[in-house]
Write a protein that holds these residues in place. Structure first.
Motif, PDB file in Angstrom:
ATOM      1  N   CYS D  67       0.867  -1.165   0.032  1.00  0.00           N
ATOM      2  CA  CYS D  67       0.013   0.069  -0.120  1.00  0.00           C
ATOM      3  C   CYS D  67       0.816   1.305   0.066  1.00  0.00           C
ATOM      4  O   CYS D  67       2.045   1.121   0.670  1.00  0.00           O
ATOM      5  CB  CYS D  67      -0.891   0.062   1.067  1.00  0.00           C
ATOM      6  SG  CYS D  67      -1.851   1.476   1.534  1.00  0.00           S
ATOM      7  N   ARG D  68       0.465   2.139  -0.709  1.00  0.00           N
ATOM      8  CA  ARG D  68       1.252   3.594  -0.632  1.00  0.00           C
ATOM      9  C   ARG D  68       1.472   4.078   0.467  1.00  0.00           C
ATOM     10  O   ARG D  68       2.407   4.875   0.664  1.00  0.00           O
ATOM     11  CB  ARG D  68       0.638   4.509  -1.662  1.00  0.00           C
ATOM     12  CG  ARG D  68      -0.751   5.056  -1.116  1.00  0.00           C
ATOM     13  CD  ARG D  68      -1.549   5.487  -2.383  1.00  0.00           C
ATOM     14  NE  ARG D  68      -1.018   6.912  -2.811  1.00  0.00           N
ATOM     15  CZ  ARG D  68      -1.663   7.429  -4.022  1.00  0.00           C
ATOM     16  NH1 ARG D  68      -2.719   7.123  -4.465  1.00  0.00           N
ATOM     17  NH2 ARG D  68      -1.186   8.590  -4.289  1.00  0.00           N
ATOM     18  N   PHE D  84      -4.923  -1.521  -6.616  1.00  0.00           N
ATOM     19  CA  PHE D  84      -4.228  -0.027  -6.467  1.00  0.00           C
ATOM     20  C   PHE D  84      -5.207   1.068  -6.771  1.00  0.00           C
ATOM     21  O   PHE D  84      -5.004   2.384  -7.277  1.00  0.00           O
ATOM     22  CB  PHE D  84      -3.237   0.226  -7.389  1.00  0.00           C
ATOM     23  CG  PHE D  84      -1.902  -0.605  -6.870  1.00  0.00           C
ATOM     24  CD1 PHE D  84      -1.625  -0.696  -5.695  1.00  0.00           C
ATOM     25  CD2 PHE D  84      -1.047  -1.179  -7.830  1.00  0.00           C
ATOM     26  CE1 PHE D  84      -0.465  -1.673  -5.059  1.00  0.00           C
ATOM     27  CE2 PHE D  84      -0.005  -2.298  -7.368  1.00  0.00           C
ATOM     28  CZ  PHE D  84       0.167  -2.229  -6.014  1.00  0.00           C
ATOM     29  N   CYS D  86      -7.030   3.648  -5.575  1.00  0.00           N
ATOM     30  CA  CYS D  86      -6.896   4.396  -4.373  1.00  0.00           C
ATOM     31  C   CYS D  86      -8.409   5.112  -4.164  1.00  0.00           C
ATOM     32  O   CYS D  86      -8.768   5.601  -3.206  1.00  0.00           O
ATOM     33  CB  CYS D  86      -5.567   5.228  -4.148  1.00  0.00           C
ATOM     34  SG  CYS D  86      -4.132   4.392  -4.298  1.00  0.00           S
ATOM     35  N   HIS D  92      -7.710   5.000   2.253  1.00  0.00           N
ATOM     36  CA  HIS D  92      -7.370   6.258   1.456  1.00  0.00           C
ATOM     37  C   HIS D  92      -7.755   7.413   1.805  1.00  0.00           C
ATOM     38  O   HIS D  92      -6.929   8.221   2.226  1.00  0.00           O
ATOM     39  CB  HIS D  92      -7.159   5.502   0.056  1.00  0.00           C
ATOM     40  CG  HIS D  92      -6.124   6.827  -0.927  1.00  0.00           C
ATOM     41  ND1 HIS D  92      -4.952   7.057  -0.553  1.00  0.00           N
ATOM     42  CD2 HIS D  92      -6.557   7.394  -1.736  1.00  0.00           C
ATOM     43  CE1 HIS D  92      -4.625   7.839  -1.152  1.00  0.00           C
ATOM     44  NE2 HIS D  92      -5.617   8.416  -1.903  1.00  0.00           N
ATOM     45  N   ARG D 124       2.517   2.635 -10.427  1.00  0.00           N
ATOM     46  CA  ARG D 124       3.420   1.805  -9.768  1.00  0.00           C
ATOM     47  C   ARG D 124       4.033   0.653 -10.663  1.00  0.00           C
ATOM     48  O   ARG D 124       4.745  -0.038 -10.356  1.00  0.00           O
ATOM     49  CB  ARG D 124       2.406   0.896  -8.913  1.00  0.00           C
ATOM     50  CG  ARG D 124       1.694   1.540  -7.881  1.00  0.00           C
ATOM     51  CD  ARG D 124       2.387   1.934  -6.829  1.00  0.00           C
ATOM     52  NE  ARG D 124       2.919   0.880  -5.945  1.00  0.00           N
ATOM     53  CZ  ARG D 124       2.394   0.719  -4.998  1.00  0.00           C
ATOM     54  NH1 ARG D 124       1.436   1.560  -4.190  1.00  0.00           N
ATOM     55  NH2 ARG D 124       2.749  -0.221  -4.194  1.00  0.00           N
ATOM     56  N   LEU D 217       1.408   7.856  -7.661  1.00  0.00           N
ATOM     57  CA  LEU D 217       2.242   8.388  -6.733  1.00  0.00           C
ATOM     58  C   LEU D 217       2.897   9.573  -6.819  1.00  0.00           C
ATOM     59  O   LEU D 217       3.121   9.910  -8.198  1.00  0.00           O
ATOM     60  CB  LEU D 217       3.415   7.152  -6.509  1.00  0.00           C
ATOM     61  CG  LEU D 217       3.023   5.630  -6.039  1.00  0.00           C
ATOM     62  CD1 LEU D 217       4.202   5.066  -6.011  1.00  0.00           C
ATOM     63  CD2 LEU D 217       2.177   5.863  -4.802  1.00  0.00           C
ATOM     64  N   GLU D 221       5.912  10.248  -1.588  1.00  0.00           N
ATOM     65  CA  GLU D 221       5.788   8.586  -1.623  1.00  0.00           C
ATOM     66  C   GLU D 221       6.791   8.170  -2.601  1.00  0.00           C
ATOM     67  O   GLU D 221       7.167   6.930  -2.549  1.00  0.00           O
ATOM     68  CB  GLU D 221       4.466   8.644  -2.261  1.00  0.00           C
ATOM     69  CG  GLU D 221       3.229   8.704  -1.290  1.00  0.00           C
ATOM     70  CD  GLU D 221       1.960   8.964  -2.126  1.00  0.00           C
ATOM     71  OE1 GLU D 221       0.950   8.213  -1.527  1.00  0.00           O
ATOM     72  OE2 GLU D 221       2.285   9.191  -3.420  1.00  0.00           O
ATOM     73  N   TRP D 225       9.405   4.589  -2.027  1.00  0.00           N
ATOM     74  CA  TRP D 225       8.934   3.492  -3.139  1.00  0.00           C
ATOM     75  C   TRP D 225       9.628   2.913  -3.856  1.00  0.00           C
ATOM     76  O   TRP D 225      10.375   1.865  -3.939  1.00  0.00           O
ATOM     77  CB  TRP D 225       7.691   4.235  -3.885  1.00  0.00           C
ATOM     78  CG  TRP D 225       7.181   3.457  -5.108  1.00  0.00           C
ATOM     79  CD1 TRP D 225       6.755   2.267  -5.019  1.00  0.00           C
ATOM     80  CD2 TRP D 225       7.547   3.772  -6.324  1.00  0.00           C
ATOM     81  NE1 TRP D 225       6.592   1.754  -6.343  1.00  0.00           N
ATOM     82  CE2 TRP D 225       6.963   2.703  -7.222  1.00  0.00           C
ATOM     83  CE3 TRP D 225       7.740   4.908  -7.228  1.00  0.00           C
ATOM     84  CZ2 TRP D 225       6.941   2.816  -8.762  1.00  0.00           C
ATOM     85  CZ3 TRP D 225       7.719   5.183  -8.511  1.00  0.00           C
ATOM     86  CH2 TRP D 225       7.294   4.039  -9.333  1.00  0.00           C
TER      87      TRP D 225
END
Lengths: 195, 256, 694, 276, 409
Positions: D67-68, D84, D86, D92, D124, D217, D221, D225
């Motif tokens: 998860c971010r 993903f 969000c 989120h 991602r 992202l 982040e 990441w």
């Protein structure tokens, strides 16, 4: 993208239907002409005066002699009565040579089937026309059609798979026997009709 | 499987004291029912004999050893017929008009479940294509259809003869037939008249009365299948062996 | 892609998949290679079985002319509605796969034959017969037929030809004991109160298939007692009133022992004893065979022998009988019993019967009965055999003794290949039942003469010859005259002669009853009764026909019976075993597989009965293969463990073995393993047994 | 069968047995038909790529589905089960409401040395997007993916006019025998393609004014990441015998593929570029 | 090409080595197909079955593989219906094994019947009282279900899923998998039971005959429960074997332990029922006049076989599998699962072969039967077919979804 796909799909569908309903039934059956174009009409009724049982008789032991032997034909046709080409074949090819006529029997039962004309005619009092229809007044014999896979006569099995437009006497499938037995409250056990 | 008691229930009574084990019934049956000759490789266990004469011994050594012969065909079970209920496609049927257990080979697809189910080993599977020597196929009986490889067949009390007798009666306008008009080939061919045949539903028939004789017994009666084939014997040891189920007291291995 | 998808979906909505599924299933129900029965008119006709000498009346159900099943004619004096296992299948004989289609010539010693054309074979036979090499002997397996008469005529007319009708071996011996000719003899089995049966399958269709039934029916009234002597509890033994288990090969000893008791205890018929010229010598001879002396070799207790002898003497008329495959010794001993009991020539004993009254038509019939035993050894150059398959056991060993060594020629008329390895042999294919008109005389050992007719309903295959044609052909080849005409014409002449004699009774199948021949209006009426499966039976010979003078030692000097020196308890013996004498070795129908190969009810070829104790001692289980070795060779057979057979004796089937070509040590036939005695019969032979492990 | 078959009786046994049989046949047929219809509908709705992502997502190892919010330190460990997506994630939304994004420090030292400008949004799958002045978006690959793949042997670009869906296939790189799919960071129609010389590969016209970028992202982040991604990569590249080492003093090389030709690059691309 | 078909992130043995591995199986399959051809063209005289031993090796094989294939339905049932998510790790493998077992069984059945072209008569003219009709219907339906369940596994292949329609179809089908799992469970219950009922209804075979509970003999229920008990064990066993042969860890150890636990708890239940059933059977045959011990008097089928079946291959593995400590030890766990599988193999053997070998008539004898090479070859062909399908599936499809994760850690 879908439109031409659908078209191709429908084309395939149509192709199968045509093959299945028209080409296949035609190709499935082999046709044979009868050795002589026998006219029932000439022999029966007003013109001939014969009845069914004059030629197709039930013996005293209950067995049915089916299609008469040449002897029966020869008893009248020892020499030509008329001038028809068919009669000439009869006299020249069979009667004078004493050869049995190789009739192709439309209603010949499969070997595993037992059918007693005696019980149907004498006990149940069925008319010949009940099963054989107007065959007795026909003027000529239809070609004998033989199923290439099963070897059965087409007339027994009905004209079409769906049995549409089927005359009551057209064919005698196991279902037809069973239907009639059921209507008349006769047992439908296997041994009733199988041997 | 309701039994219509107004219609005949054919049965057989076999006097084992009269049976000499000659084998006439077996060959007469084969002739009548178009059973083919043996394949060269056929054995006692793969051959087809609708009627099979088995030997029942008293179990004593020579010279006290005695045996009787038991002609065993389909026992035409009247109740809980083991083979009828197991057939997946109704190729086996209890014929309500005659009490005969019917086997319809053209319906059969040869799973042999009924063969397994039959405690009398009266059912035969066609392991080979039937073959008759050239010309001999002319001697086949037209009243019985030939069978093909891969199906099960068995005794049906010469049902072809019943059909012929009925047809003859029909030609004479009768709906019923007398006992004497219909005798299976085994009964007809038995030189010692050990095989009695007739209608068990008729209390006055020969078989009805013999079946109630104190000499009468049936095979594996305790299974509750109500066979319509009875055996007669005056010999106590025969009754003793049949009742005592010597079979589970296994003596040894064999090809039996 | 879409097209294929569409067609696949569309296909489901057409008959194609369903119809093909359905029709292919129907196809499996009507496979073209599975034959279908004939169709046609269903009829029935009566005729007489010609498979053996019993002459059973049979009714054939048929499609057109083709018989499809056979059954006995109820009320028939011979078989009363019964047929034997082979008789039921007689209509298959015509189609037997091993039937000979063409004449064949075998070369000596090879067992292989070459086919010949019909004309060649006639030429070759003519050359053989006219080779001036020595006497030509005609062996008739079924005397009393029209063809027999023609063979007889040949014997009369041609100096080199000797006609030998086959007769019951026991009566052959009896003839040698009589000082004056006895004429035709027969067992009056039905008339006897006590029957001592030395191994004949009396209740296993010997003579007639209806005998067992008759005995069972009359058992309550106890008109007859049957004592059976055999080494196993056979079908006949178990149906008899008493079974005496005697070791195989000891039957002669046992019979002599019975005679010994009769003489010791003076139980014999005094009247009969007076006619025996050498009674004293015989009494001395027989004293050696006291019950105690014989007991060891036969396995029968002395008391049993004494009781049996007393019963045989007291229950008059008593008859002792033997099967047709009995040894010379047994025949002699058993016939001596009948002579001592005084039943020879009497009702219920060995009856003397009248000949068929047709001498006017065929002067030769029934005369000059010569036995094969009377022919000098190694003298026959040319042997002609007819009806070798019809029930008379023709001993290969005896034949070999009579034929010229290495150079003999045998000509036989047979529907099947019969090969004898030691001589040149011509086999002429013969017609079989239903293909040929034939007259059917009764059994050679019947108490009265009889005649029936078997009609030709089916066309014989090309090149087949019937016995009359064969006889006429031989006549032409020998340059002799035989009666001419078709079989039917000749048989009709015979029937007319019988009708003229006004003797006997006639059985008409249409009515099911027998009536006196006098009531038969015409020869044609008799003919039509016979043609539909009826039969004519002579009256029994009247009055006392006991032989006037007998010399028993005539037979016993030739018989050479002696007590065995000692009996080794562990020794096994092998015995050739025919379960029924009628069809063993005769291929009648492939359906006979039902009673042997497919059910184990009777022994198949290369199977043997072994007692459980014998088997267990050698760790042989039921169904296992064993190898049997005698000094003559060895063979492998399948062991059938059976408690009804005597321990230490192996009974080996001879079923079907005549079909196979035989040569010494090839061991297809158990008879090749067995010792053959002087008179051509098999003696029980010591054997060793090994289990064969696969 | 049934009344088509003669002598069929409506007995209890027949009704139960055949009833059960036909119910089952009906269920099987219905399942197949439903599936086929749904398939056709999805294909017509151009949902194949969306479905591919949905389908692939659950086949990915959990390490690929972090998860971010783990990158931001809000969670120690959390695995996304929501493809993903969000926007559709309650957690989120909740977290966004709580925090002040601007207050989050840019954790530069987390970045192990990749050039990841923060003027763009990262997917991602290591593609980025950036809005042009004309309203279209350009799409390119990030430095991580560029170094991972090195020089591709071929680029398989979509035709002009192709519609991209979020996390659907954008284009393929060919690298030797293997093919690498790049995920589209956003929805839109391809209006221009490029060989990457200008740093981007696709120019996309969004389908609606409301361009969905919430799942991408950004900002703080990105560093954690990419650090995490680099750790995973190192895991793969590590010699199992020696342990973790890095050429170039722990600095990323220009072309990982060329540097470690013996590695199973198919599997590495698959894991890191989210194509199971 | 080969590499392009192997799932990403999983490594498989090089193609030549794989070919070497499948070669013997292909040969075995080839010989078997020849034997099948002989049987179909010449008839069943090619076998050593006969009128007394009318069921032989093949029916035994069918019963056994169908029992072992029960892992498919039972795992599906646990995963989709009872939501035991951890079983997701083996579901694909279970479905593949189920598919192999059932398709193999149906193929052998088609050879085993004398007239395969008439097999459809069962559908057109069914005798609903026949256990075999029930078996035929259920197995046919279930095989279709298994095919449908196996399709997504195939469609997930790396290359196939690149085709959008395939991908979408798989996705949509997978969404409905719960329905198929439910149907499959229902069908499996019935035909496992019917296979038991096959012998239980034989009035003429007192050794196999069992009284009815409701409309089914007790063997109906015993077969269901035994199949459910052993199915997970067989999955455990095959997973372990695949892992050993491929030298890869395919699932987490907890999954195998879980399967063992499930197997053990049902097995103990089954053994209790089986014991009760046996006691009732002894009483009922005694009441019929047969000596119960008489059925076990022949050496090959002595009472030891009963002991072996119930205690050694039933009770022992059940207790072992229920023990935590045993399950922790892979060797013991696999051994227990093997024992449990052997137990069902023996049970089906006894039900088929002993039932037929024992005489019923007073003049019968004990029968022996040994299959012909054609029967054995056909039997081996099914094994080879299974090995091939499984080998290819393992190579090119994702049978163990956890494998990749385990590899990547």
């Amino acid at each position: 993208m879908l439109k031409p796909g659908l078209l191709r799909f429908l084309a395939g569908l149509f192709f199968s239907l045509v093959i299945g309903w028209y080409v296949f039934p035609y190709a499935l059956y082999e046709k044979f002409e009868q050795p002589i174009q026998f006219s029932h009409k000439v022999h029966t009724g007003e013109t001939g005066g014969l009845s069914c049982t004059d030629c197709h008789e039930i013996k005293s032991d209950g067995r049915f002699s089916g299609i008469p032997a040449l002897e029966k034909c020869a008893s009248c046709h020892s020499s030509a009565i008329g001038t028809s080409s068919q009669e000439k074949i009869l006299v020249d090819e069979y009667v004078s040579k004493n050869r049995e006529i190789p009739w192709l029997i439309y209603a010949k039962q499969p070997q595993n089937v037992y059918f007693s004309h005696a019980s149907h005619v004498k006990l149940a009092a069925l008319e010949c026309t009940e099963c054989h229809g107007s065959h007795g007044s026909s003027d000529s014999l239809r070609p004998f059609q033989r199923n290439r896979i099963s070897g059965y006569s087409r007339d027994i099995w009905g004209s079409t798979m769906s049995r549409i437009n089927r005359a009551s006497w057209d064919g005698a499938k196991m279902d037809d026997c069973e239907n009639c037995h059921d209507r008349r409250h006769v047992a439908n056990t296997c041994l009733k009709c199988h041997k | 499987m309701e039994t219509n008691h107004t219609s005949p229930r054919y049965g057989m009574v076999i006097d084992v004291d009269r049976c000499t084990g000659c084998g006439n019934c077996m060959v007469a049956c084969a002739v009548e029912n178009n059973v083919p000759p043996a394949d060269p490789k056929a054995t006692e266990r793969t051959g087809t004999t609708w009627m099979r004469v088995s030997k029942l011994e008293n179990g004593l050594p020579f010279p006290e050893n005695r045996s009787v012969y038991l002609p065993v065909s389909c026992q035409q079970c009247d109740h809980h017929t083991p083979c009828v209920s197991v057939c997946p496609q109704n190729a086996v049927e209890y014929d309500t008009e005659s009490g005969i257990v019917a086997q319809i080979p053209v319906r059969c697809f040869g799973c042999r479940y009924c063969v397994t189910a039959c405690p009398y080993h009266a059912r035969y599977y066609n392991w080979w294509d039937p073959v008759w020597p050239e010309g001999m196929e002319k001697t086949l009986n037209p009243d019985v259809s030939t069978r093909m490889r891969g199906v099960v067949e068995k005794c049906n009390f010469c049902h072809g003869r019943l059909q012929a007798a009925r047809a003859k009666a029909a030609a004479e306008g009768r709906r019923t037939i007398a006992d004497a008009e219909y005798v299976p080939a085994c009964g007809e061919s038995c030189p010692t008249h050990a095989i009695h045949f007739g209608n068990l539903s008729d209390p006055n028939s020969d078989v009805s009365m013999l079946s109630k004789d104190k000499r009468a017994f049936r095979l594996l009666e305790e299974l509750g299948t109500e066979p319509k084939v009875y055996f007669l014997s005056e010999q106590d040891w025969v009754h003793a062996i049949v009742k005592n189920k010597i079979s589970t007291e296994l003596k040894g291995h064999g090809n039996g | 892609m879409q097209f294929v998808g569409g067609s696949a979906l569309g296909l489901l909505f057409t008959p194609i998949p369903w119809k093909v599924l359905n029709d292919s299933a129907i196809w499996t129900q009507n496979w073209p290679w599975i034959p279908a029965p004939l169709t046609g008119e269903f009829t029935s006709f009566g005729t007489t079985c010609t498979l053996c000498q019993s002459a059973c009346g049979m009714r054939a159900r048929s499609v057109g002319k083709q018989p499809v099943s056979l059954s006995g004619i109820p009320g028939h004096p011979f078989n009363n509605g019964s047929l034997c296992t082979a008789g039921i299948l007689a209509h298959h004989l015509r189609y037997h796969p091993s039937r000979l289609r063409q004449p064949i010539k075998f070369l000596p010693g090879t067992g292989y034959g070459t086919p010949l054309s019909s004309t060649t074979v006639v030429d070759e036979i003519s050359r053989c017969l006219n080779g001036n090499r020595g006497p030509v002997v005609i062996l008739d397996g079924r005397p009393g037929r029209t063809a027999s008469a023609l063979f007889g005529q040949l014997g009369e007319a041609h100096p080199a030809v000797r006609y030998i009708p086959m007769s019951a071996p026991a009566f052959d011996v009896l003839h040698t004991m009589s000082d004056a000719p006895l004429g035709p003899l027969g067992y009056d089995i039905d008339g006897a109160r006590l029957l001592v049966n030395f191994g004949a399958p009396l209740f296993d269709a010997w003579g007639t298939p209806s005998r067992a039934s008759k005995v069972m029916d009359t058992r309550a009234s106890k008109t007859q007692t049957v004592i059976h002597v055999e080494a196993l509890c056979s079908r006949s033994a178990s149906r008899s009133d008493q079974w005496i288990a005697a070791r195989p090969g000891s039957e002669a000893l046992l019979a002599l022992s019975l005679a010994c008791v009769m003489i010791e205890e003076k139980l014999y018929s005094a009247a009969a004893a007076r006619t025996i010229g050498d009674f004293g010598e015989f009494s001395d001879y027989i004293r050696t065979f006291s019950p105690e002396a014989v007991s060891g070799a036969s396995g029968v207790r002395p008391e049993t022998i004494r009781t049996t002898a007393r019963a045989f003497a007291s229950q008059s008329p008593a008859l002792a009988i033997v099967g047709n495959d009995a040894s010379y010794e047994t025949c002699a001993a058993v016939m001596a019993l009948n002579i001592l009991a005084g039943t020879v020539g009497h009702t219920g004993g060995v009856a003397r019967r009248n000949a068929i009254p047709d001498a006017a038509v065929f002067p030769s019939s029934g005369v000059r009965a010569v036995s094969l035993h009377d022919v000098p050894d190694h003298s026959i150059c040319t042997l002609i055999i007819d009806e070798s398959l019809s029930g008379c056991t023709l001993s290969d060993a005896l034949l070999e003794k009579k034929l010229v060594p290495k150079d003999a020629t045998i000509i036989s008329l047979s529907p099947f290949v019969t090969s004898r390895p030691y001589c040149t042999q011509y086999v002429v294919p013969s017609t079989v039942m239903f293909e040929t008109m034939s007259d059917v005389p009764g059994p050679i050992d019947a108490a009265v003469s009889s005649l029936a007719v078997s009609a030709a309903v089916l066309q014989a295959p090309d090149g087949m010859m019937d016995a009359v044609q064969f006889a006429q052909m031989l006549g032409r080849a020998l340059g002799s005259t035989t009666a001419s005409g078709t079989t039917e014409e000749l048989v009709k002449q015979r029937v007319a002669a019988i009708h003229a004699s006004k003797r006997g009774t006639v059985f008409a199948p249409s009515t099911g009853v027998s009536t006196a021949l006098q009531q038969c209006a015409s020869a044609d009426e008799l003919w039509s009764a016979l043609a539909e499966g009826g039969c004519w039976m002579d009256d029994a010979a009247r009055g006392d026909n006991a032989p006037a003078a007998m010399t028993l030692m005539n037979a016993f000097r030739a018989a050479q019976i002696s007590l065995p020196q000692s009996h080794n308890v562990d020794q096994l013996f092998v015995v050739p075993f025919a379960e029924t004498t009628i069809y063993n070795g005769t291929p009648v129908s492939p359906l006979l597989s039902k009673v042997s190969q497919e059910s184990g009810l009777r022994l198949s070829l290369r199977q043997a009965y072994v007692n459980p104790a014998t088997a267990m001692a050698r760790s042989v289980a039921n169904g296992e293969t064993i190898s049997l070795t005698t000094k003559n060779g060895s063979m492998t057979v399948q062991a059938k463990v059976d408690a009804s057979v005597m321990p230490d004796v192996i009974f080996v089937s001879i079923a079907g073995s005549r079909e196979s070509s035989v040569s010494a040590h090839s061991a297809h036939d158990v008879r090749l393993l067995c010792n053959v005695n002087e008179n051509g019969s098999f003696s029980s032979t010591p054997v060793s047994l090994q289990k064969v492990t696969a | 069968m049934l009344s088509l078959v003669f002598a069929y009786a409506w007995s209890t046994g027949n009704i139960i047995f055949l009833g059960a049989f036909f119910t089952i046949v009906a269920i099987i047929v219905a399942t197949l038909v439903t599936t086929t219809l749904r398939t056709l509908r999805a294909l017509r709705a151009n949902a194949a790529e969306a479905i591919r992502w949905k389908s692939d997502f659950h086949d990915m190892p959990s390490s690929s589905r972090t998860c971010r919010h783990v990158f931001t330190g809000e969670f120690e460990r959390r695995v996304c089960n929501n493809e993903f997506n969000c926007n559709g994630c309650e957690q989120h939304a909740l977290l966004l409401a709580q925090q002040n994004a601007a207050a989050m420090p840019v954790n530069a030292q987390m970045n192990p040395g990749f050039a990841l400008p923060l003027d763009r949004l990262y997917s991602r799958g290591h593609t980025w997007t950036k809005q042009n002045t004309d309203g279209t978006y350009v799409i390119g690959v990030d430095d991580f993916a560029a170094r991972l793949i090195g020089t591709p042997s071929a680029i398989d670009l979509p035709a002009i006019g192709t519609r991209l869906s979020i996390n659907g296939s954008a284009w393929n790189f060919k690298k030797g025998e293997t093919s690498v799919r790049m995920l589209s960071p956003l929805e839109g129609e391809v209006v221009e393609t490029s060989d990457g010389a200008q740093g981007w590969y696709l120019r996309v016209q969004p389908l609606s004014a409301d361009v969905k970028t919430g799942h991408l992202l950004r900002g703080a982040e990105v560093g954690p990441w990419i650090q995490r991604e680099f750790d995973r990569l190192q895991n793969y590249l590590a010699d199992p015998k020696i342990g973790l080492t890095l050429p170039d003093g722990g600095m990323p090389v220009r072309d990982f593929t060329a540097e470690f030709p013996e590695k199973d690059w198919d599997a590495i691309y698959s894991t890191l570029l989210l194509e199971p | 090409m080969d590499k392009q078909l192997i799932s990403r992130g999983t490594s498989r043995t090089p193609l030549p080595r794989f070919m070497l591995w499948i070669l013997p199986w292909v040969a075995m399959l080839g010989i078997g197909l020849y034997a099948i051809f002989l049987c179909l063209s010449k008839g069943l005289n090619q076998t050593n079955m006969d009128n007394r031993f009318s069921f032989g090796l093949w029916i035994y094989l069918d019963l056994t593989v169908i029992a072992l294939g029960a892992g498919a339905f039972f795992t599906g049932f646990l995963l989709y219906i009872l939501k035991r998510k951890e079983l997701k790790a083996v579901i694909n493998s279970a479905v593949t094994i189920g598919f192999i077992c059932y398709s193999g069984a149906v193929a052998v059945l088609a050879v085993d019947v004398g007239q395969p072209l008439r097999a459809w008569f069962t559908f057109w003219h069914p005798n609903v009282h026949s256990m075999l009709a029930e078996v035929t219907f259920c197995i046919t339906c279930y095989l279709i279900v298994l095919i449908i369940e196996y399709i997504p596994v195939v469609l997930k292949n790396r290359r196939i899923k690149n085709v959008p329609s395939m991908l979408v179809f798989e996705f949509e089908l997978h969404k409905l998998m719960v329905v198929l799992a439910a149907v499959g469970t229902f069908l499996s219950f019935f035909h496992q039971g019917s296979l038991g009922g096959l012998y239980g209804v034989l009035v003429g075979r007192p050794f196999a005959f069992r009284p009815a509970l409701g409309i089914w003999p007790t063997t109906f229920f015993l077969f269901i429960i035994s199949a459910a008990a052993v199915g997970p064990s067989f999955i455990l066993l095959t997973t372990w074997l695949t892992s050993k042969i491929s030298r890869k860890q395919l699932v987490k150890p907890e999954v195998l332990q879980d399967l063992g636990k499930i197997s053990g708890s049902i097995l103990i239940f089954y053994i209790i029922l089986k014991t009760v059933d046996t006691i009732f059977w002894i009483n009922s045959v005694h009441a019929l006049g047969f000596s119960p011990a008489g059925f076990f008097r022949i050496q090959e089928f002595g009472t030891w076989i009963l002991f072996l079946e119930i205690v050694v291959l039933g009770l022992v593995p059940a207790i072992l599998l229920l023990s935590n400590r045993v399950r922790q030890n892979t060797t013991l766990l696999v051994l227990s699962a093997t024992l449990a599988c052997a137990g069902i193999v023996l049970n089906r053997y006894v039900m088929t072969i002993q039932t037929l070998a024992l005489p019923t008539l007073p003049f019968d004898q004990f029968l022996s039967y040994s299959p012909s090479w054609q029967e054995v070859a056909t039997f081996l062909a099914v094994i080879a077919y299974g090995m091939l399908v499984y080998s290819f599936s393992f190579r090119y499809l994702t049978l163990f979804p956890q494998e990749r994760e385990i590899q990547s850690v």
